[in-house]
Design a protein around this motif. Structure first.
Motif, mmCIF file in Angstrom:
data_model
loop_
_atom_site.group_PDB
_atom_site.id
_atom_site.type_symbol
_atom_site.label_atom_id
_atom_site.label_comp_id
_atom_site.label_asym_id
_atom_site.label_seq_id
_atom_site.Cartn_x
_atom_site.Cartn_y
_atom_site.Cartn_z
ATOM 1 N N ASP A 193 -4.775 6.485 -4.979
ATOM 2 C CA ASP A 193 -3.625 7.324 -5.343
ATOM 3 C C ASP A 193 -3.572 7.609 -6.842
ATOM 4 O O ASP A 193 -2.510 7.986 -7.358
ATOM 5 C CB ASP A 193 -2.311 6.648 -4.935
ATOM 6 N N HIS A 205 -5.583 0.100 -3.216
ATOM 7 C CA HIS A 205 -4.415 -0.562 -3.792
ATOM 8 C C HIS A 205 -3.512 -0.971 -2.640
ATOM 9 O O HIS A 205 -3.770 -0.595 -1.486
ATOM 10 C CB HIS A 205 -3.696 0.333 -4.800
ATOM 11 N N HIS A 247 -0.237 -0.423 -1.711
ATOM 12 C CA HIS A 247 1.011 0.240 -1.316
ATOM 13 C C HIS A 247 1.111 0.334 0.213
ATOM 14 O O HIS A 247 0.100 0.297 0.919
ATOM 15 C CB HIS A 247 1.084 1.627 -1.960
ATOM 16 N N HIS A 269 -2.059 3.441 -11.387
ATOM 17 C CA HIS A 269 -1.170 3.626 -10.230
ATOM 18 C C HIS A 269 -0.604 2.268 -9.791
ATOM 19 O O HIS A 269 0.584 2.132 -9.513
ATOM 20 C CB HIS A 269 -1.928 4.313 -9.107
ATOM 21 N N HIS A 287 -1.141 2.221 2.697
ATOM 22 C CA HIS A 287 -2.548 1.825 2.684
ATOM 23 C C HIS A 287 -2.757 0.493 3.404
ATOM 24 O O HIS A 287 -3.890 0.147 3.740
ATOM 25 C CB HIS A 287 -3.061 1.740 1.240
#
Ligand SMILES: [Zn+2]
Length: 309
Positions: free
Chosen positions: A240, A140, A142, A218, A145
């Protein structure tokens, strides 16, 4: 004593339910089939840790104790396959101090961190040119990451269509992904059939060794990557969806203090139950939350000494 008082104060302040775990109801689904992968010899998986965040179980999953200190790792998982080399997430890069300012303030003030070697420098030290990566595959988008993406210019970044739309939208949690730019982002679909109870999948190499499935919750375009290596080990890189393995083992969602980090709490909860069921049907499956240092400690490490020849 001071810690106990602090724990009580924080528990009261956060409205946490005390020290007893708060598992979600999770009936076991015994019907999950486990397709047999044909992982080629020479395929490898390595953990590339790029940093640590210091937190507590109380901030990681419902029922976690404040006195239970946890190290959250940040990094990437390298998968080398004869037909391509994938890096799942990019971890912390050199600009992490500035990048971190895009994270929610409550998590920021409750978490200390340190930075280690970037994924690009770890690859180089092991004799792998970062430019040889086929793609970075984001679980993902975020900040923790994508921070390391700035050390991998020109490398394609695979994201789901839903995640790319999320990045391009106004959500504060993808501010860094937006700032780093999306020119390298390549959106993909899930053209392959059902896999372990998921309706759709993407079998990256066509041999079942790396299978991506959508796991919205998430973030809208989060994925789980199922990786099977030729030594018989099977991994689920869950990003996550859970920060620590208890999220799947119990299962237990993130605590109230972290309520803002899941885009869709109900969908995240449903995904935790699904992963819990898969783990029950496949006890040897290694669930790899993106931030659980205890799990990462068990993963193969990339040697900094390039293999001779
Ligand atoms: Zn996240």
């Amino acid at each position: 004593m001071r810690t106990a008082l602090l724990s009580l104060a924080v528990t009261a302040a956060l409205g946490l339910p005390g020290c007893s775990p708060a598992p979600l109801a999770a009936p076991i689904d015994q019907t999950l089939a486990a397709p047999a992968p044909q992982s080629p010899a020479g395929m490898r998986l390595y953990a590339l840790q790029t940093g640590r965040m210091y937190s507590r179980a109380a901030f990681a999953f419902k029922g976690g104790r404040f006195g239970d200190r946890r190290v959250f790792v940040a990094g990437g998982i390298l998968v080398q396959h004869p037909r391509g080399t994938l890096l799942f997430d990019a971890g912390f890069g050199p600009g992490v101090e500035a990048h971190r300012k895009t994270s929610p303030w409550l998590l920021r003030v409750t978490t200390k961190y340190d930075r280690q070697t970037s994924v690009a420098d770890q690859l180089t030290a092991a004799g792998i040119a970062p430019s040889a990566l086929t793609a970075v595959v984001l679980t993902h988008a975020h900040w923790d990451h994508v921070s390391g993406l700035e050390t991998l210019p020109g490398t394609p970044v695979w994201v789901t269509r839903d995640e790319l739309a999320f990045v391009r939208g106004p959500d504060a949690s993808t501010a860094l992904a937006r700032r780093l730019g999306t020119a390298s982002y390549v959106a993909y679909d899930f053209p392959d059939g059902p896999y372990l109870g998921f309706a759709r999948s993407r079998d990256v190499f066509g041999d079942g060794s790396v299978v991506l499935v959508p796991s919205p919750g998430h973030t809208p375009g989060s994925i789980v990557a199922f990786v099977a290596t030729p030594d018989g080990k099977r991994y689920a890189l869950i990003g996550d969806t859970a920060w620590q393995r208890e999220g799947v083992d119990l299962p237990a969602e993130k605590p109230w203090v972290a309520r803002g980090v899941d885009d869709d709490r109900a969908a995240t909860r449903a995904m935790l139950i699904r992963l819990h069921q898969i783990k029950a049907a496949m006890p040897d499956l290694i669930i790899v939350p993106a931030h659980d240092s205890r799990v990462w400690a068990t993963l193969p490490k990339l040697s900094s000494t390039p293999a001779a020849g």
